[in-house]
Design an enzyme around this catalytic site. Structure first.
Site, PDB file in Angstrom:
ATOM      1  N   GLY A   1       4.952   6.183  -1.169  1.00  0.00           N
ATOM      2  CA  GLY A   1       6.144   5.648  -0.163  1.00  0.00           C
ATOM      3  C   GLY A   1       5.387   5.587   1.687  1.00  0.00           C
ATOM      4  O   GLY A   1       6.367   5.496   2.203  1.00  0.00           O
ATOM      5  N   SER A   2       4.666   5.540   1.969  1.00  0.00           N
ATOM      6  CA  SER A   2       3.975   4.763   2.955  1.00  0.00           C
ATOM      7  C   SER A   2       4.580   3.737   3.509  1.00  0.00           C
ATOM      8  O   SER A   2       4.731   3.818   4.801  1.00  0.00           O
ATOM      9  CB  SER A   2       2.358   5.567   3.390  1.00  0.00           C
ATOM     10  OG  SER A   2       1.571   3.964   2.258  1.00  0.00           O
ATOM     11  N   ASN A   3       5.093   2.814   2.856  1.00  0.00           N
ATOM     12  CA  ASN A   3       5.180   1.255   2.825  1.00  0.00           C
ATOM     13  C   ASN A   3       6.807   1.432   3.269  1.00  0.00           C
ATOM     14  O   ASN A   3       7.122   1.114   4.868  1.00  0.00           O
ATOM     15  CB  ASN A   3       4.730   0.322   2.303  1.00  0.00           C
ATOM     16  CG  ASN A   3       3.351  -0.179   2.418  1.00  0.00           C
ATOM     17  OD1 ASN A   3       3.039  -0.945   3.659  1.00  0.00           O
ATOM     18  ND2 ASN A   3       2.675   0.332   1.530  1.00  0.00           N
TER      19      ASN A   3
ATOM     20  N   HIS B   1       1.355  -6.357  -1.321  1.00  0.00           N
ATOM     21  CA  HIS B   1      -0.113  -6.255  -2.430  1.00  0.00           C
ATOM     22  C   HIS B   1      -1.405  -6.005  -1.668  1.00  0.00           C
ATOM     23  O   HIS B   1      -1.756  -6.458  -0.813  1.00  0.00           O
ATOM     24  CB  HIS B   1      -0.186  -7.744  -3.389  1.00  0.00           C
ATOM     25  CG  HIS B   1      -1.566  -7.456  -4.246  1.00  0.00           C
ATOM     26  ND1 HIS B   1      -1.394  -6.521  -5.403  1.00  0.00           N
ATOM     27  CD2 HIS B   1      -2.993  -7.692  -4.337  1.00  0.00           C
ATOM     28  CE1 HIS B   1      -2.372  -6.337  -5.909  1.00  0.00           C
ATOM     29  NE2 HIS B   1      -3.407  -7.342  -5.303  1.00  0.00           N
TER      30      HIS B   1
ATOM     31  N   MET C   1       4.607   0.015  -9.579  1.00  0.00           N
ATOM     32  CA  MET C   1       3.714   0.460 -10.423  1.00  0.00           C
ATOM     33  C   MET C   1       4.169  -0.407 -11.954  1.00  0.00           C
ATOM     34  O   MET C   1       3.539  -0.057 -12.581  1.00  0.00           O
ATOM     35  CB  MET C   1       3.534   1.663 -10.728  1.00  0.00           C
ATOM     36  CG  MET C   1       2.594   1.921  -9.139  1.00  0.00           C
ATOM     37  SD  MET C   1       1.126   1.358  -8.415  1.00  0.00           S
ATOM     38  CE  MET C   1       0.139   1.106  -9.600  1.00  0.00           C
TER      39      MET C   1
ATOM     40  N   LEU D   1       8.263  -6.466 -13.266  1.00  0.00           N
ATOM     41  CA  LEU D   1       9.184  -6.872 -13.686  1.00  0.00           C
ATOM     42  C   LEU D   1       9.631  -7.970 -14.205  1.00  0.00           C
ATOM     43  O   LEU D   1       9.327  -8.992 -13.795  1.00  0.00           O
ATOM     44  CB  LEU D   1      10.630  -7.066 -12.031  1.00  0.00           C
ATOM     45  CG  LEU D   1      10.136  -5.623 -11.059  1.00  0.00           C
ATOM     46  CD1 LEU D   1      11.522  -6.185  -9.801  1.00  0.00           C
ATOM     47  CD2 LEU D   1      10.008  -4.494 -12.109  1.00  0.00           C
TER      48      LEU D   1
ATOM     49  N   ASP E   1       1.947 -10.146  -9.554  1.00  0.00           N
ATOM     50  CA  ASP E   1       1.276 -10.479  -7.826  1.00  0.00           C
ATOM     51  C   ASP E   1       0.755 -12.272  -7.730  1.00  0.00           C
ATOM     52  O   ASP E   1       0.022 -12.245  -6.759  1.00  0.00           O
ATOM     53  CB  ASP E   1       0.006 -10.603  -7.730  1.00  0.00           C
ATOM     54  CG  ASP E   1       0.212  -8.331  -7.984  1.00  0.00           C
ATOM     55  OD1 ASP E   1       1.345  -7.945  -7.492  1.00  0.00           O
ATOM     56  OD2 ASP E   1      -0.610  -7.937  -8.453  1.00  0.00           O
TER      57      ASP E   1
ATOM     58  N   ASN F   1       6.883  -8.069  -2.686  1.00  0.00           N
ATOM     59  CA  ASN F   1       5.931  -6.804  -2.701  1.00  0.00           C
ATOM     60  C   ASN F   1       4.434  -7.401  -2.329  1.00  0.00           C
ATOM     61  O   ASN F   1       4.446  -7.908  -0.849  1.00  0.00           O
ATOM     62  CB  ASN F   1       5.550  -7.659  -3.865  1.00  0.00           C
ATOM     63  CG  ASN F   1       4.685  -6.399  -4.343  1.00  0.00           C
ATOM     64  OD1 ASN F   1       4.809  -5.130  -4.378  1.00  0.00           O
ATOM     65  ND2 ASN F   1       3.040  -6.510  -5.448  1.00  0.00           N
TER      66      ASN F   1
ATOM     67  N   GLU G   1      -0.985  -3.267   6.432  1.00  0.00           N
ATOM     68  CA  GLU G   1      -0.285  -3.397   4.810  1.00  0.00           C
ATOM     69  C   GLU G   1       0.972  -1.990   6.157  1.00  0.00           C
ATOM     70  O   GLU G   1       2.041  -3.416   5.870  1.00  0.00           O
ATOM     71  CB  GLU G   1      -0.136  -2.227   4.059  1.00  0.00           C
ATOM     72  CG  GLU G   1      -0.869  -2.731   2.763  1.00  0.00           C
ATOM     73  CD  GLU G   1      -0.183  -2.406   1.694  1.00  0.00           C
ATOM     74  OE1 GLU G   1      -1.607  -2.662   0.726  1.00  0.00           O
ATOM     75  OE2 GLU G   1      -0.658  -0.967   1.076  1.00  0.00           O
TER      76      GLU G   1
HETATM   77  C1  GRF Z   1       0.200   0.172  -1.508  1.00  0.00           C
HETATM   78  O1  GRF Z   1      -1.337  -0.309  -1.184  1.00  0.00           O
HETATM   79  C2  GRF Z   1       0.865  -1.930  -2.248  1.00  0.00           C
HETATM   80  O2  GRF Z   1      -0.296  -2.747  -1.502  1.00  0.00           O
HETATM   81  C3  GRF Z   1       0.267  -1.139  -3.746  1.00  0.00           C
HETATM   82  O3  GRF Z   1       0.708  -0.328  -3.588  1.00  0.00           O
HETATM   83  C4  GRF Z   1       0.133   0.874  -2.160  1.00  0.00           C
HETATM   84  C5  GRF Z   1       1.635   1.341  -2.421  1.00  0.00           C
HETATM   85  O4  GRF Z   1       1.086   2.356  -1.171  1.00  0.00           O
HETATM   86  N1  GRF Z   1       1.528  -2.827  -4.179  1.00  0.00           N
HETATM   87  P1  GRF Z   1       2.642   3.437  -0.480  1.00  0.00           P
HETATM   88  O5  GRF Z   1       2.984   3.787  -1.305  1.00  0.00           O
HETATM   89  O6  GRF Z   1       3.514   2.884  -0.058  1.00  0.00           O
HETATM   90  O7  GRF Z   1       1.732   4.553   0.183  1.00  0.00           O
END
Ligand code: GRF
Length: 209
Positions: free
Chosen positions: A15-17, A114, A95, A98, A150, A112, A179
């Site tokens: 969940g870093s994003n 990617h 992962m 949908l 994607d 999304n 990202e």
């Molecule tokens: C990211 O690299 C994103 O591009 C891919 O999954 C990863 C998720 O990373 N779809 P995080 O859980 O947000 O750290």
């Protein structure tokens, strides 16, 4: 406030994003709130991160398939997202592909991130695909989600050069950092309604990346 733009985040991993989006909201860079975080993985770090920020976070069992949700699970995701009255679904490391139900319920409102410059290297471990292929530039892409893998219209991209001495891990880390820069900018533009779509082309009004 009733008219705050509401985001639902779906993730299966650390969940870093999600963290980058939440930080950008807290810093006033995205006029929105994260209404709910949902995961198909009970132990996913994204759920713990959300709870640490007092954001509603829920595990929904995905059912018996490995790469998609079963029908009951997809209905449960839709119900949770509708209950939270989300305007936008941001996939952040979710992962599973949908299928019909969610796509119909939130048509044109699912995005999304990617880890490659699409349309190159869709699918899993895109940074490793890029390294193995030998490209000199890769990066990350934010795109709308359609029924393919994607494959939806591209909202924004940032490039990351591949170094001669790169490892998959090192390249992945630099893409991850990109990202965290790109996703909040794209979501901010969506929240500000500065994005329109014409066929496959996504047009930015106002500030470009
Ligand atoms: C990211 O690299 C994103 O591009 C891919 O999954 C990863 C998720 O990373 N779809 P995080 O859980 O947000 O750290």
């Amino acid at each position: 406030m009733n008219d705050t733009f509401r985001i639902g985040v779906l993730g299966s991993g650390q969940g870093s994003n999600f963290g980058a989006l939440a930080d950008a909201i807290a810093a006033g860079k995205i006029p929105a709130e994260i209404a709910v975080v949902l995961s198909d993985v009970e132990s996913a770090g994204i759920l713990a991160r959300a709870r640490a920020r007092n954001i509603s976070a829920q595990f929904i069992p995905p059912g018996n398939f490995r790469t998609k949700l079963d029908d009951d699970a997809e209905r449960a995701f839709v119900a949770a997202l509708q209950n939270a009255r989300v305007d936008l679904i941001a996939l952040a490391g979710f992962m599973r592909v949908l299928k019909g139900n969610i796509l119909r319920a939130f048509e044109g409102r699912i995005v999304n991130i990617h880890p490659s410059l699409l349309p190159s290297f869709p699918g899993l471990a895109a940074w490793k695909q890029a390294l193995d292929y030998g490209v000199k530039i890769t990066g990350c892409t934010v795109h709308f989600v359609d029924a393919g893998v994607d494959s939806g219209p591209i909202i924004g991209q940032l490039m990351v050069p591949v170094r001669d001495d790169d490892t998959a891990d090192g390249l992945h880390q630099r893409i991850h950092a990109a990202e965290h820069d790109l996703y909040p900018r794209c979501v901010a533009a969506l929240a500000r309604k500065e994005i329109s779509v014409a066929g496959r082309r996504v047009i930015w009004k106002g500030a470009m990346i």
